[in-house]
Design a protein around this motif. Structure first.
Motif, PDB file in Angstrom:
ATOM      1  N   ILE A 185       0.892  -1.229  -0.235  1.00 60.79           N
ATOM      2  CA  ILE A 185       0.146  -0.337  -0.750  1.00 60.79           C
ATOM      3  C   ILE A 185       0.794   1.406  -0.062  1.00 60.79           C
ATOM      4  CG2 ILE A 185      -2.031  -0.937   1.570  1.00 60.79           C
ATOM      5  CD1 ILE A 185      -0.500   1.613   2.980  1.00 60.79           C
ATOM      6  N   ASN A 186       0.330   2.178  -0.196  1.00 60.61           N
ATOM      7  CA  ASN A 186       1.063   3.779  -0.075  1.00 60.61           C
ATOM      8  C   ASN A 186       1.221   4.290   0.668  1.00 60.61           C
ATOM      9  OD1 ASN A 186       1.160   6.634  -0.516  1.00 60.61           O
ATOM     10  ND2 ASN A 186      -0.662   7.263  -0.726  1.00 60.61           N
ATOM     11  N   GLY A 187       2.646   3.980   0.970  1.00 58.80           N
ATOM     12  CA  GLY A 187       3.247   4.758   2.475  1.00 58.80           C
ATOM     13  C   GLY A 187       3.617   5.676   2.304  1.00 58.80           C
ATOM     14  N   GLY A 188       3.469   7.193   1.683  1.00 58.36           N
ATOM     15  CA  GLY A 188       3.611   8.515   1.241  1.00 58.36           C
ATOM     16  C   GLY A 188       5.027   8.024   1.314  1.00 58.36           C
ATOM     17  N   PHE A 189       6.227   9.359   1.172  1.00 58.69           N
ATOM     18  CA  PHE A 189       7.399   9.374   1.280  1.00 58.69           C
ATOM     19  C   PHE A 189       7.946   8.781  -0.572  1.00 58.69           C
ATOM     20  CE2 PHE A 189       7.149   7.883   5.267  1.00 58.69           C
ATOM     21  CZ  PHE A 189       7.831   8.851   6.043  1.00 58.69           C
ATOM     22  N   PHE A 190       6.327  10.198  -1.091  1.00 60.50           N
ATOM     23  CA  PHE A 190       6.728  10.522  -2.768  1.00 60.50           C
ATOM     24  C   PHE A 190       8.279  11.158  -3.231  1.00 60.50           C
ATOM     25  CE2 PHE A 190       2.367   9.920  -1.569  1.00 60.50           C
ATOM     26  CZ  PHE A 190       1.837   9.027  -1.207  1.00 60.50           C
ATOM     27  N   VAL A 191       8.262  11.007  -4.404  1.00 60.67           N
ATOM     28  CA  VAL A 191       9.340  11.205  -4.913  1.00 60.67           C
ATOM     29  C   VAL A 191       8.587  11.801  -6.332  1.00 60.67           C
ATOM     30  CG1 VAL A 191      11.829  11.835  -5.777  1.00 60.67           C
ATOM     31  CG2 VAL A 191      11.314  10.250  -3.946  1.00 60.67           C
ATOM     32  N   PHE A 192       9.001  12.953  -6.204  1.00 64.57           N
ATOM     33  CA  PHE A 192       7.918  13.489  -7.733  1.00 64.57           C
ATOM     34  C   PHE A 192       8.726  14.447  -9.040  1.00 64.57           C
ATOM     35  CE2 PHE A 192       4.133  13.368  -5.601  1.00 64.57           C
ATOM     36  CZ  PHE A 192       3.654  12.342  -5.862  1.00 64.57           C
ATOM     37  N   GLU A 193       8.428  14.052  -9.756  1.00 66.08           N
ATOM     38  CA  GLU A 193       9.330  15.220 -10.821  1.00 66.08           C
ATOM     39  C   GLU A 193       8.708  16.300 -10.875  1.00 66.08           C
ATOM     40  OE1 GLU A 193      12.269  15.048 -12.093  1.00 66.08           O
ATOM     41  OE2 GLU A 193      12.710  13.618 -10.907  1.00 66.08           O
ATOM     42  N   PRO A 194       8.797  17.774 -11.797  1.00 62.07           N
ATOM     43  CA  PRO A 194       7.763  18.912 -11.968  1.00 62.07           C
ATOM     44  C   PRO A 194       6.673  18.367 -13.192  1.00 62.07           C
ATOM     45  CG  PRO A 194       9.884  19.618 -11.783  1.00 62.07           C
ATOM     46  CD  PRO A 194       9.736  18.520 -12.129  1.00 62.07           C
ATOM     47  N   GLY A 195       6.334  17.231 -13.617  1.00 71.52           N
ATOM     48  CA  GLY A 195       5.919  16.772 -15.058  1.00 71.52           C
ATOM     49  C   GLY A 195       4.370  16.394 -13.902  1.00 71.52           C
ATOM     50  N   VAL A 196       4.346  16.354 -12.304  1.00 71.86           N
ATOM     51  CA  VAL A 196       3.607  15.542 -11.684  1.00 71.86           C
ATOM     52  C   VAL A 196       2.384  16.127 -11.673  1.00 71.86           C
ATOM     53  CG1 VAL A 196       3.479  15.028  -9.712  1.00 71.86           C
ATOM     54  CG2 VAL A 196       4.518  13.351 -11.365  1.00 71.86           C
ATOM     55  N   PHE A 197       3.261  17.986 -11.757  1.00 72.04           N
ATOM     56  CA  PHE A 197       2.025  18.754 -11.496  1.00 72.04           C
ATOM     57  C   PHE A 197       1.230  18.875 -12.358  1.00 72.04           C
ATOM     58  CE2 PHE A 197       4.883  20.927  -9.317  1.00 72.04           C
ATOM     59  CZ  PHE A 197       4.810  20.986  -7.951  1.00 72.04           C
ATOM     60  N   ASP A 198       1.750  18.856 -13.274  1.00 74.15           N
ATOM     61  CA  ASP A 198       0.459  18.382 -15.100  1.00 74.15           C
ATOM     62  C   ASP A 198      -0.542  17.162 -14.763  1.00 74.15           C
ATOM     63  OD1 ASP A 198       1.712  20.374 -16.229  1.00 74.15           O
ATOM     64  OD2 ASP A 198       3.486  18.184 -17.200  1.00 74.15           O
ATOM     65  N   TYR A 199      -0.531  16.786 -13.994  1.00 68.76           N
ATOM     66  CA  TYR A 199      -1.707  15.471 -13.161  1.00 68.76           C
ATOM     67  C   TYR A 199      -2.820  16.002 -12.294  1.00 68.76           C
ATOM     68  CZ  TYR A 199       1.226  11.909 -15.925  1.00 68.76           C
ATOM     69  OH  TYR A 199       1.658  11.047 -17.023  1.00 68.76           O
ATOM     70  N   LEU A 200      -2.433  17.010 -11.728  1.00 65.37           N
ATOM     71  CA  LEU A 200      -3.089  17.746 -10.808  1.00 65.37           C
ATOM     72  C   LEU A 200      -4.150  18.941 -11.111  1.00 65.37           C
ATOM     73  CD1 LEU A 200      -0.118  17.798  -8.237  1.00 65.37           C
ATOM     74  CD2 LEU A 200      -1.328  16.362  -8.764  1.00 65.37           C
ATOM     75  N   GLU A 201      -5.148  18.667 -10.530  1.00 68.85           N
ATOM     76  CA  GLU A 201      -6.662  19.452 -11.433  1.00 68.85           C
ATOM     77  C   GLU A 201      -6.751  20.918 -10.104  1.00 68.85           C
ATOM     78  OE1 GLU A 201      -9.329  16.748 -13.394  1.00 68.85           O
ATOM     79  OE2 GLU A 201      -8.382  16.078 -14.429  1.00 68.85           O
ATOM     80  N   GLY A 202      -6.615  20.836  -9.989  1.00 64.68           N
ATOM     81  CA  GLY A 202      -7.587  21.561  -8.481  1.00 64.68           C
ATOM     82  C   GLY A 202      -8.036  21.113  -6.898  1.00 64.68           C
TER      83      GLY A 202
END
Length: 270
Positions: A185-202
């Protein structure tokens, strides 16, 4: 590298505490749980934090504004208010506290921080879950697979959501229902590239639903499997368990002898 702490929710399942303070400020071992999370990153040399707050945000802002006083002794000249600190604990953290809205969902909170983060790789986690995560290995894994996002996968009791893993550590599906087999399961502790922002809507959008599901569907979400200690603080029972662990000495989330899986380049599916 900046680390975002998602710290704005109501914490309704811990309402005995959160009716008066934000959930990340509920104490474990005499310190807010959020500071324990930050200690994990500090161990690996990560000192730059952005706290995405919402519920009782002013209380959290006041807490961090005064944290240097609480962590040190001082002499104050009462006539002028001039103060000299006498350091007791070295803390080289840079903390930005940002009001991301009381009703904003986790994906919306992250989207509101786009200008704060810029064009750099960044990390994200929750403010109420602790684990002896090898942050260096997590970052190395993320850089090796070349995708936009990494989630730390853990194996707690089967009352949480489900990560379905494909060959090569790619996340095949991200669902909230627990299956009747061994679950990651999702335990948090993510690493993201700025491209992830394009998947967020509001503001309305939880990070854990459509954004992560679409990243998985696009082959851009990978799982860093952590087999060491991890524990959330969702209920009073959870808090009591973490308190007991603190009372035994160095808590298990700050014992890093057990490393996670070796870092290997995963197979990326088209």
């Amino acid at each position: 590298m900046q680390t975002v702490l998602l710290a704005g929710g109501l914490g309704s399942r811990l309402s005995e505490e959160t009716v008066r303070i934000p959930k990340p400020m509920v104490e474990v071992g005499g310190r807010p749980i959020m500071l324990h999370v930050m200690d994990i990153y500090d161990h690996w040399g990560q000192h730059d934090f952005i706290v995405a707050c919402g519920y009782k945000c002013m209380m959290m802002k006041a807490f961090f504004n005064n944290l240097h006083l609480m962590n040190n002794d001082f002499t104050v000249r009462l006539g002028t208010g001039r103060m000299n600190l006498r350091p007791c604990r070295k803390m080289e953290w840079n903390v930005s506290v940002v009001d991301t809205g009381e009703a904003t969902m986790t994906g919306g909170r992250l989207l509101r921080l786009r200008d704060w983060i810029g064009d750099e790789t960044f990390m994200v986690t929750y403010s109420d879950g602790v684990g002896n995560i090898d942050i260096d290995a997590l970052l190395a894994f993320h850089r090796a697979h070349g995708g936009l996002a990494t989630v730390t996968a853990v194996q707690p009791p089967a009352r949480f959501g489900n990560l379905e893993l494909a060959k090569g550590d790619r996340v095949a599906a991200f669902t909230e229902k627990v299956q009747n087999y061994e679950t990651w399961i999702n335990g948090g502790f993510f690493v993201f590239e700025p491209g992830v922002f394009d998947y967020l809507e509001g503001d309305h959008e939880p990070l854990e639903q459509s954004p992560l599901a679409r990243l998985a569907a696009d082959g851009q979400l990978f799982a860093f499997k952590h087999k060491g200690f991890w524990h959330p603080m969702d209920t009073v029972r959870d808090r009591e368990q973490l308190e007991r662990l603190c009372a035994e000495g160095t808590p298990p989330w700050l014992r890093f002898e057990q490393r996670s899986d070796p870092v290997v380049r995963p197979m990326i599916y088209a």
